[in-house]
Motif scaffolding. Structure first.
Motif, PDB file in Angstrom:
ATOM      1  N   GLY A 155      31.052 -12.911  90.369  1.00  0.00           N
ATOM      2  CA  GLY A 155      30.547 -12.223  89.197  1.00  0.00           C
ATOM      3  C   GLY A 155      29.046 -12.237  89.006  1.00  0.00           C
ATOM      4  N   TRP A 201      33.239  -9.591  92.443  1.00  0.00           N
ATOM      5  CA  TRP A 201      33.884  -9.719  91.139  1.00  0.00           C
ATOM      6  C   TRP A 201      34.783 -10.950  91.122  1.00  0.00           C
ATOM      7  N   TRP A 230      35.157  -5.952  81.109  1.00  0.00           N
ATOM      8  CA  TRP A 230      34.098  -5.960  82.124  1.00  0.00           C
ATOM      9  C   TRP A 230      33.205  -7.180  81.955  1.00  0.00           C
ATOM     10  N   ARG A 280      32.776 -10.411  84.420  1.00  0.00           N
ATOM     11  CA  ARG A 280      31.463 -10.543  85.041  1.00  0.00           C
ATOM     12  C   ARG A 280      30.755 -11.847  84.665  1.00  0.00           C
ATOM     13  N   HIS A 302      38.705  -7.014  85.798  1.00  0.00           N
ATOM     14  CA  HIS A 302      37.988  -5.826  86.264  1.00  0.00           C
ATOM     15  C   HIS A 302      38.985  -4.707  86.590  1.00  0.00           C
TER      16      HIS A 302
END
Length: 296
Positions: free
Chosen positions: A4, A40, A218, A222, A237
């Motif tokens: 992330g 991610w 998101w 992240r 995600h």
């Protein structure tokens, strides 16, 4: 590789980093797995030895499917609404974004990253060009009289944004969230103008709520990846992909209906819903009450 975050080595000088970026852009390594600096929260190769982020990757498939359905439903819109002959470019770009997302998360390659993020940039400007009023992007009212000039300006803006993305890829995320501003502004303005249309109001309101939930997913994926890993759900995600797709369908169609209602009211545009999975999962689109055609 840390989840992330952008993985720039702290020991690298600015000069060395710039040279590395330029080299990566121009070499065949842009197609290599992990050539992107982005990763991610989903654990790598958890499901497949060929796909780095399996769930993040396959969650891009609905973008392609829904886009092709929208294109098939949009024939009347492109034919009847002024300055919207090429409105399907919005849905083609959403399909390209889906392809880019699938490829990017499957490989985490630099090429995939650019295909994904630049697709989003062009999609954003295409939506503004087709459905938004110039005032939504803080342009003077004089642009309302020359839609072609306004659309040309959005095209130039897309080219500039793309160029900046090659100079510094981190600008891509800036553009992504800057698009939220005209979306919220546009929905708010249009809702105020059409207070007597309950279905229209609900579509805009629900679109914004889902967009907000998508952005939260998101950010959590992240920024708070260690926590998501600790609760064994590092897949937000992929959830972002689904939620933002549903929100995009609602917001895009919201704008498309409002524009058609202003410029092609004689064709009696209305909001229609195509159910795909039961009564609640489907696609919104703009239809018209044309002669010899039953309304739905």
């Amino acid at each position: 590789m840390t989840r992330g975050v952008w993985h720039n080595e702290e020991t690298c000088s600015v000069t060395r980093l710039t040279e590395r970026q330029i080299t990566m852009y121009l070499s065949s390594n842009i197609f290599a797995y992990h050539s992107s600096d982005v990763n991610w929260c989903e654990p790598d190769y958890e499901v497949s030895s060929f796909t780095i982020e399996f769930w993040n990757s396959i969650s891009g498939i609905p973008m392609i499917v829904s886009s092709l359905i929208m294109i098939s439903l949009n024939d009347d819109y492109t034919r009847l609404v002024p300055h919207c002959r090429y409105a399907n470019v919005v849905w083609w770009l959403l399909a390209v974004t889906g392809v880019g997302s699938i490829y990017f998360h499957a490989t985490l390659s630099l090429f995939g990253q650019f295909l994904d993020e630049i697709g989003i940039i062009w999609l954003g400007f295409a939506v503004l060009a087709m459905y938004a009023e110039p005032s939504v992007v803080f342009l003077p009212s004089s642009f309302n009289k020359n839609r072609t000039l306004y659309q040309s300006l959005m095209l130039v803006a897309a080219v500039v944004a793309t160029t900046l993305s090659f100079v510094e890829p981190k600008f891509n995320h800036v553009w992504l969230f800057l698009f939220v501003v005209p979306v919220v502004r546009g929905v708010t303005m249009k809702k105020t103008r059409n207070l007597n249309m309950e279905k229209f109001q609900a579509l805009g309101r629900n679109g914004l709520v889902l967009l907000a939930l998508a952005v939260i997913c998101w950010v959590l994926d992240r920024v708070f990846c260690p926590f998501m890993l600790s609760i064994r759900f590092p897949y937000l995600h992929a959830v972002w992909h689904i939620l933002v797709l549903i929100a995009a369908n609602m917001v895009f169609v919201f704008g498309a209906f409002d524009y058609a209602n202003q410029t092609a009211s004689k064709h009696e545009p209305y909001l229609a819903f195509l159910p795909l999975l039961g009564s609640y999962v489907g696609i919104w689109y703009v239809a018209f009450r044309l002669p010899n055609r039953k309304s739905t």
